[in-house]
Design a protein around this motif. Sequence first.
Motif, PDB file in Angstrom:
ATOM      1  N   PHE A  20       0.812  -1.216   0.000  1.00  0.00           N
ATOM      2  CA  PHE A  20       0.000   0.000   0.000  1.00  0.00           C
ATOM      3  C   PHE A  20       0.845   1.264   0.000  1.00  0.00           C
ATOM      4  O   PHE A  20       0.444   2.278  -0.546  1.00  0.00           O
ATOM      5  CB  PHE A  20      -0.988  -0.004   1.169  1.00  0.00           C
ATOM      6  CG  PHE A  20      -2.241  -0.753   0.841  1.00  0.00           C
ATOM      7  CD1 PHE A  20      -2.286  -2.128   0.938  1.00  0.00           C
ATOM      8  CD2 PHE A  20      -3.369  -0.083   0.389  1.00  0.00           C
ATOM      9  CE1 PHE A  20      -3.422  -2.837   0.595  1.00  0.00           C
ATOM     10  CE2 PHE A  20      -4.517  -0.782   0.053  1.00  0.00           C
ATOM     11  CZ  PHE A  20      -4.540  -2.159   0.157  1.00  0.00           C
ATOM     12  N   PHE A  22       4.069   1.459  -1.058  1.00  0.00           N
ATOM     13  CA  PHE A  22       5.129   1.494  -2.063  1.00  0.00           C
ATOM     14  C   PHE A  22       5.023   2.640  -3.070  1.00  0.00           C
ATOM     15  O   PHE A  22       6.000   3.369  -3.269  1.00  0.00           O
ATOM     16  CB  PHE A  22       5.240   0.141  -2.779  1.00  0.00           C
ATOM     17  CG  PHE A  22       6.189   0.184  -3.911  1.00  0.00           C
ATOM     18  CD1 PHE A  22       7.554   0.153  -3.674  1.00  0.00           C
ATOM     19  CD2 PHE A  22       5.746   0.308  -5.221  1.00  0.00           C
ATOM     20  CE1 PHE A  22       8.448   0.234  -4.714  1.00  0.00           C
ATOM     21  CE2 PHE A  22       6.634   0.396  -6.273  1.00  0.00           C
ATOM     22  CZ  PHE A  22       7.985   0.361  -6.011  1.00  0.00           C
ATOM     23  N   PRO A  23       3.859   2.827  -3.700  1.00  0.00           N
ATOM     24  CA  PRO A  23       3.800   3.912  -4.689  1.00  0.00           C
ATOM     25  C   PRO A  23       4.178   5.279  -4.120  1.00  0.00           C
ATOM     26  O   PRO A  23       4.824   6.076  -4.791  1.00  0.00           O
ATOM     27  CB  PRO A  23       2.334   3.900  -5.135  1.00  0.00           C
ATOM     28  CG  PRO A  23       1.891   2.507  -4.896  1.00  0.00           C
ATOM     29  CD  PRO A  23       2.604   2.075  -3.652  1.00  0.00           C
ATOM     30  N   PHE A  24       3.792   5.519  -2.850  1.00  0.00           N
ATOM     31  CA  PHE A  24       4.133   6.802  -2.235  1.00  0.00           C
ATOM     32  C   PHE A  24       5.640   6.927  -2.004  1.00  0.00           C
ATOM     33  O   PHE A  24       6.242   7.944  -2.311  1.00  0.00           O
ATOM     34  CB  PHE A  24       3.415   6.966  -0.893  1.00  0.00           C
ATOM     35  CG  PHE A  24       1.926   6.957  -1.010  1.00  0.00           C
ATOM     36  CD1 PHE A  24       1.264   7.933  -1.739  1.00  0.00           C
ATOM     37  CD2 PHE A  24       1.172   5.966  -0.400  1.00  0.00           C
ATOM     38  CE1 PHE A  24      -0.112   7.930  -1.850  1.00  0.00           C
ATOM     39  CE2 PHE A  24      -0.204   5.962  -0.515  1.00  0.00           C
ATOM     40  CZ  PHE A  24      -0.850   6.936  -1.239  1.00  0.00           C
ATOM     41  N   TRP A  26       8.057   5.320  -3.398  1.00  0.00           N
ATOM     42  CA  TRP A  26       8.779   5.365  -4.661  1.00  0.00           C
ATOM     43  C   TRP A  26       8.655   6.751  -5.308  1.00  0.00           C
ATOM     44  O   TRP A  26       9.599   7.282  -5.900  1.00  0.00           O
ATOM     45  CB  TRP A  26       8.206   4.282  -5.570  1.00  0.00           C
ATOM     46  CG  TRP A  26       9.034   4.046  -6.759  1.00  0.00           C
ATOM     47  CD1 TRP A  26      10.181   3.318  -6.834  1.00  0.00           C
ATOM     48  CD2 TRP A  26       8.790   4.570  -8.047  1.00  0.00           C
ATOM     49  NE1 TRP A  26      10.665   3.354  -8.100  1.00  0.00           N
ATOM     50  CE2 TRP A  26       9.839   4.113  -8.860  1.00  0.00           C
ATOM     51  CE3 TRP A  26       7.792   5.384  -8.586  1.00  0.00           C
ATOM     52  CZ2 TRP A  26       9.909   4.437 -10.199  1.00  0.00           C
ATOM     53  CZ3 TRP A  26       7.857   5.708  -9.909  1.00  0.00           C
ATOM     54  CH2 TRP A  26       8.918   5.231 -10.702  1.00  0.00           C
ATOM     55  N   MET A  27       7.485   7.341  -5.145  1.00  0.00           N
ATOM     56  CA  MET A  27       7.259   8.673  -5.693  1.00  0.00           C
ATOM     57  C   MET A  27       8.153   9.708  -5.002  1.00  0.00           C
ATOM     58  O   MET A  27       8.786  10.540  -5.658  1.00  0.00           O
ATOM     59  CB  MET A  27       5.790   9.032  -5.491  1.00  0.00           C
ATOM     60  CG  MET A  27       5.376  10.400  -5.918  1.00  0.00           C
ATOM     61  SD  MET A  27       3.629  10.649  -5.576  1.00  0.00           S
ATOM     62  CE  MET A  27       3.720  11.065  -3.856  1.00  0.00           C
ATOM     63  N   MET A 243       7.123  13.582 -10.470  1.00  0.00           N
ATOM     64  CA  MET A 243       7.074  13.039  -9.114  1.00  0.00           C
ATOM     65  C   MET A 243       7.055  14.160  -8.081  1.00  0.00           C
ATOM     66  O   MET A 243       6.369  14.081  -7.074  1.00  0.00           O
ATOM     67  CB  MET A 243       8.283  12.128  -8.847  1.00  0.00           C
ATOM     68  CG  MET A 243       8.306  10.871  -9.667  1.00  0.00           C
ATOM     69  SD  MET A 243       6.839   9.868  -9.372  1.00  0.00           S
ATOM     70  CE  MET A 243       6.784   8.948 -10.879  1.00  0.00           C
ATOM     71  N   SER A 246       3.600  15.681  -8.096  1.00  0.00           N
ATOM     72  CA  SER A 246       2.647  14.779  -7.449  1.00  0.00           C
ATOM     73  C   SER A 246       2.823  14.791  -5.938  1.00  0.00           C
ATOM     74  O   SER A 246       1.852  14.815  -5.183  1.00  0.00           O
ATOM     75  CB  SER A 246       2.826  13.346  -7.944  1.00  0.00           C
ATOM     76  OG  SER A 246       2.623  13.291  -9.319  1.00  0.00           O
ATOM     77  N   LEU A 250       0.094  15.777  -3.052  1.00  0.00           N
ATOM     78  CA  LEU A 250      -0.329  14.841  -2.007  1.00  0.00           C
ATOM     79  C   LEU A 250      -0.118  15.378  -0.604  1.00  0.00           C
ATOM     80  O   LEU A 250      -0.887  15.092   0.301  1.00  0.00           O
ATOM     81  CB  LEU A 250       0.484  13.547  -2.112  1.00  0.00           C
ATOM     82  CG  LEU A 250       0.168  12.610  -3.226  1.00  0.00           C
ATOM     83  CD1 LEU A 250       0.967  11.332  -3.050  1.00  0.00           C
ATOM     84  CD2 LEU A 250      -1.301  12.270  -3.177  1.00  0.00           C
TER      85      LEU A 250
ATOM     86  N   VAL B 122       1.777   8.136 -10.770  1.00  0.00           N
ATOM     87  CA  VAL B 122       2.776   7.219 -10.251  1.00  0.00           C
ATOM     88  C   VAL B 122       2.514   5.798 -10.742  1.00  0.00           C
ATOM     89  O   VAL B 122       3.426   5.096 -11.171  1.00  0.00           O
ATOM     90  CB  VAL B 122       2.770   7.240  -8.702  1.00  0.00           C
ATOM     91  CG1 VAL B 122       3.802   6.289  -8.157  1.00  0.00           C
ATOM     92  CG2 VAL B 122       3.016   8.642  -8.203  1.00  0.00           C
ATOM     93  N   TRP B 165      -6.802  -0.935  -4.922  1.00  0.00           N
ATOM     94  CA  TRP B 165      -5.761  -0.407  -4.039  1.00  0.00           C
ATOM     95  C   TRP B 165      -6.230   0.891  -3.388  1.00  0.00           C
ATOM     96  O   TRP B 165      -6.025   1.128  -2.207  1.00  0.00           O
ATOM     97  CB  TRP B 165      -4.488  -0.162  -4.860  1.00  0.00           C
ATOM     98  CG  TRP B 165      -3.386   0.579  -4.171  1.00  0.00           C
ATOM     99  CD1 TRP B 165      -2.485   0.058  -3.279  1.00  0.00           C
ATOM    100  CD2 TRP B 165      -3.053   1.966  -4.308  1.00  0.00           C
ATOM    101  NE1 TRP B 165      -1.617   1.043  -2.865  1.00  0.00           N
ATOM    102  CE2 TRP B 165      -1.942   2.218  -3.477  1.00  0.00           C
ATOM    103  CE3 TRP B 165      -3.578   3.024  -5.060  1.00  0.00           C
ATOM    104  CZ2 TRP B 165      -1.348   3.480  -3.376  1.00  0.00           C
ATOM    105  CZ3 TRP B 165      -2.997   4.272  -4.949  1.00  0.00           C
ATOM    106  CH2 TRP B 165      -1.895   4.484  -4.115  1.00  0.00           C
TER     107      TRP B 165
END
Lengths: 276, 292
Positions: A20, A22-24, A26-27, A243, A246, A250, B122, B165
């Motif tokens: 859950f 990971f995308p954050f 990595w960003m 990135m 984004s 966020l 992303v 997700w």
Amino acid sequence: MKKMRLTIKHIFLISIAIIFAFPFVWMVFGVFKTNNEIWQEPYKLLPSHWDIAKVVESLGQINFNGYMLNSFYVGIFGTLSILIVALLFTYVVVFLKNKNTNFLFVLVLATYMLPSAVTYVPSYVILAKMDLLNKLNGMIFSCLASVFAVFYLRQSFLKMSYDFVEAARIDGANDFKIIYHVIFPMNKSAFYTVGVLTFVQLYNSYMWPSIMINDDKKFLVSQGLRQFFIQDGAYGMNWSEVMLASTLTLLPVILIFIIGQKWFVTGIVQDSGIKG
Amino acid sequence: MVKVSKKHTIRLLFVLPFLIPLFLFWIIPLCLAFAISFTDWDYLSADIHFVGLYNYVDIFTDSDFMKALINTLVFGLGTIVSTIALGLLFAFIFQKNFKGHRIYQMIIFSPWVTPAVAVSLVWSWIYEPERGFANFILGLFGLQPLEWLHSSDTAMLSIIIFTIWKSIGWTMLFYIGALERVPRSTYEAAEIDGANDISKFIHVTVPLISPTTYFLFIINLISSIQVYDQIQIMTQGGPGGSTTTLLYLYYKKAFQNFQMGSANAVAMVILAIIILLSLLSTYVSKKWVHYE
């Protein structure tokens, strides 16, 4: 035995949490990478340099402040107006009810299932007629009737004892005083929950603003982000900056969520008593 | 003349700020959308003609529309069922409080709070066929890489995975609340009757949380039929129309092609599906949903 079960639980949850988050993660790391680094070593999680100066420099280049301010304006003033309007309406429906207000509530109940997108064309025309297209206040006005807020506040008001309102009235308090001194303090957690959810929704909204706001000075962050993403022509031109943009977008919602999560999460868990 | 009471004035004063926008942006537009769906209005010209059921006949004989209808159903089924099932599974894990449960809950919930556009960007990198992480993970398990968003076979699947997700945390929170309200005594009674964990789940938990399941079904239905943001960012309805849903079609017809009549006919179909499915689930819920 019990200890082992707990360990298995934690291992399972840690792997879920990684998926859950990971995308954050990595960003955020992507912000520090150079474009070459992203393209040539895509599977490397950590950037090779933590070059803050470079990030600050690109921060100056991407010109995102205007979009952030627009979204904050819509988010903050929109949420406050929605809360006040829903509070007044719900107060009447719960504490000053008569036949007419019961009918009004049934009407609101019916709109609850209505997908807002279905009304976009006529809403657009109505906004245009009122000369509110391309205006942030027009965006707020068109979102003012939040059926969700009325529902949530009503659930909370119904749990309150009616005696407090009666007692205040006998003491000579008028409706404004009752709302300010009785209703608001006794339903604080519901107001916070609705407030955060409404802010998040307004801040994150994309489809409706991209229909009604065309002036790119008035763009909300989601629109600005997309604009920024496609302006270089081909997709994936400057991933490092994408990135960064984004992450900036966020940050406010994540911060609000972390600060407020204590009453926010428990608010949903406890107040969601669904009655038929 | 009847003197209007003070209470009456207050009532009116308090409900109007909500009712005016409610009528302007919900109720009147709904009626107008219905009316427009029977016309050939193109937004630009002033003359509008009543065309009867033409738009409806037209969309139902249009292969693009049928494809969008099927795509919407696939998306709905794929997201609603898995979101509810996985949300319940996670809620089960959090049934007893343990150290750190808050942090896990927060992480699982965080995608729901974040703007779809930002995280879609992303994820479109994660789905990159050559260098994205999704194929890296598949490689770890010795599986063939996929084209993800670039192939009409897998594009919808990619959007569904992303949506699950993003929306699981919300569903999970509602279930955590519902599970907390199941009285311990009911479980104890079932235990005395010799029920094991599985039959306790089927005969006690599922019926007692059914109002929440019903509510979540409706909420997820409405939001899944309105999916737009991630599709617009990740695929623009492509490749080959494989991710064009009804709402995306509506957007294209209304705000790109200015076929207002046809677009609003699509809107009415969307509305009809929601009404139909919620009536159906109300009917089912009468049999299966237990209110205390």
